[in-house]
Design an enzyme around this catalytic site. Structure first.
Site, PDB file in Angstrom:
ATOM      1  N   LEU A 114       0.814  -1.217   0.000  1.00 52.52           N
ATOM      2  CA  LEU A 114       0.000   0.000   0.000  1.00 52.52           C
ATOM      3  C   LEU A 114       0.848   1.268   0.000  1.00 52.52           C
ATOM      4  CD1 LEU A 114      -2.702  -1.118   2.592  1.00 52.52           C
ATOM      5  CD2 LEU A 114      -2.701  -1.388   0.101  1.00 52.52           C
ATOM      6  N   HIS A 170      -3.512   4.317  -2.188  1.00 53.04           N
ATOM      7  CA  HIS A 170      -4.470   3.459  -1.487  1.00 53.04           C
ATOM      8  C   HIS A 170      -5.003   4.174  -0.246  1.00 53.04           C
ATOM      9  CE1 HIS A 170      -1.770   0.302  -3.385  1.00 53.04           C
ATOM     10  NE2 HIS A 170      -2.958  -0.086  -3.816  1.00 53.04           N
ATOM     11  N   ASP A 207      -6.036   3.123 -12.679  1.00 57.26           N
ATOM     12  CA  ASP A 207      -6.453   1.953 -13.465  1.00 57.26           C
ATOM     13  C   ASP A 207      -7.811   2.282 -14.086  1.00 57.26           C
ATOM     14  OD1 ASP A 207      -4.338  -0.092 -12.775  1.00 57.26           O
ATOM     15  OD2 ASP A 207      -4.970   0.543 -10.793  1.00 57.26           O
TER      16      ASP A 207
HETATM   17  O1  PAF Z   1      -6.337  -2.589  -8.664  1.00 55.82           O
HETATM   18  C1  PAF Z   1      -5.974  -3.587  -8.012  1.00 55.82           C
HETATM   19  O2  PAF Z   1      -5.141  -3.491  -7.119  1.00 55.82           O
HETATM   20  C2  PAF Z   1      -6.576  -4.942  -8.327  1.00 55.82           C
HETATM   21  O3  PAF Z   1      -6.790  -5.106  -9.676  1.00 55.82           O
HETATM   22  C3  PAF Z   1      -7.874  -5.238  -7.527  1.00 55.82           C
HETATM   23  C4  PAF Z   1      -8.980  -4.288  -7.914  1.00 55.82           C
HETATM   24  C5  PAF Z   1      -7.591  -5.116  -6.044  1.00 55.82           C
HETATM   25  C6  PAF Z   1      -8.352  -6.662  -7.833  1.00 55.82           C
HETATM   26  O4  PAF Z   1      -7.399  -7.598  -7.481  1.00 55.82           O
END
Ligand code: PAF
Length: 284
Positions: free
Chosen positions: A33, A37, A153
């Site tokens: 993290l 995050h 993402d």
């Molecule tokens: O973005 C991520 O870290 C991963 O693709 C997720 C959403 C936790 C799924 O494993």
């Protein structure tokens, strides 16, 4: 804060929260993290009674096994960070707890209306099926009111929104809201990523050219066409020693299909910095 390792315990805890009428925010992560995050978790803590963070390096979304092995893992450090910012539960299962042997090897095929056929989906076949496999499982187990994902993402976020809003699963997750949160960057502009841990200090400096070029492209977009800007971004990044662009595509934010206008457009890039694959994006 409690660390949970079994699905059964997770369901027991979230059932109890639901029974007490509490709202639940879920932040799915693969650990390692960082401040990106943390920004999702802080938001989930502030908008819900209970915040559940999953820390699970999901094997089914890795098409490159070396990437899976090298993916950074440090549950103890993650747990300390999560406790300090107010998360209530961390769900950290083993792969065997999460999946049966068949599920681990079965090829899941979801229909994302083409959203998974471009960019990351084209480069990493099966990746988004694995992402949706794990995210939908987490939704079933936790039944959150809100789930938080980073805009870094961007394609993943679009696909998860699609799954929740329009796929056969729509009714299943009730009023679940998918919340996209802005990219968090280092002072240098480099987008935070767990993969940055694998960059040397020198590579980290080199990688700054990615976000700098994306930012410059906002100016280029004032006078140049989409195709010209696409080419100029890729050429500029590739001119930096140690960087190699896998793709730079300017697409419509909703359909993720190529566009020839900058209206509602996002530019998504994937670049190899040495052996580390980095992604970033910019909205025009
Ligand atoms: O973005 C991520 O870290 C991963 O693709 C997720 C959403 C936790 C799924 O494993």
């Amino acid at each position: 804060m409690q660390i949970i390792t079994t699905k059964e315990e997770l369901q027991r805890v979230t059932d109890a929260c639901k029974g007490e009428g509490k709202t639940i925010g879920l932040v799915p992560t693969m650990g390692a993290l960082h401040e990106g995050h943390a920004s999702l978790v802080r938001r989930a803590v502030s908008e819900n009674d209970i915040c559940v963070v999953s820390v699970f390096v999901n094997p089914t979304q890795f098409n490159n096994k070396e990437d899976l092995v090298l993916y950074p893992r440090n549950l103890q450090r993650d747990a300390e960070l999560l406790e300090s910012i107010g998360a209530h539960y961390v769900f950290a299962p083993t792969p065997e707890e999460m999946y049966s042997a068949e599920e681990m090897n079965e090829t899941f095929e979801f229909d994302f209306n083409g959203l998974d056929k471009v960019m990351e989906g084209k480069m990493r076949p099966g990746h988004f099926n694995g992402v949706v496999q794990v995210v939908s499982r987490l939704f079933y187990l936790v039944r959150p009111d809100r789930a938080y994902f980073g805009e870094k993402d961007f394609q993943q976020l679009a696909i998860i929104r699609f799954m929740v809003e329009r796929s056969a699963l729509a009714g299943t997750f009730g009023k679940l809201q998918i919340i996209g949160c802005p990219i968090v960057r280092e002072a240098s502009g480099l987008a935070l990523s767990s993969r940055n841990e694998r960059l040397s200090a020198e590579e980290k400096n080199t990688a700054v050219a990615i976000s700098r070029t994306l930012k410059d492209s906002l100016d280029w977009a004032k006078t140049e066409s989409v195709k010209e800007v696409e080419k100029r971004v890729a050429d500029t990044i590739n001119s930096v020693e140690g960087l190699e662009t896998e793709y730079y595509e300017i697409v419509d934010k909703t359909t993720l299909l190529p566009t020839d206008t900058f209206a509602n457009a996002i530019g998504c890039v994937t670049v190899y910095c040495g052996k580390v694959r980095l992604i970033d994006n910019i909205q025009y």
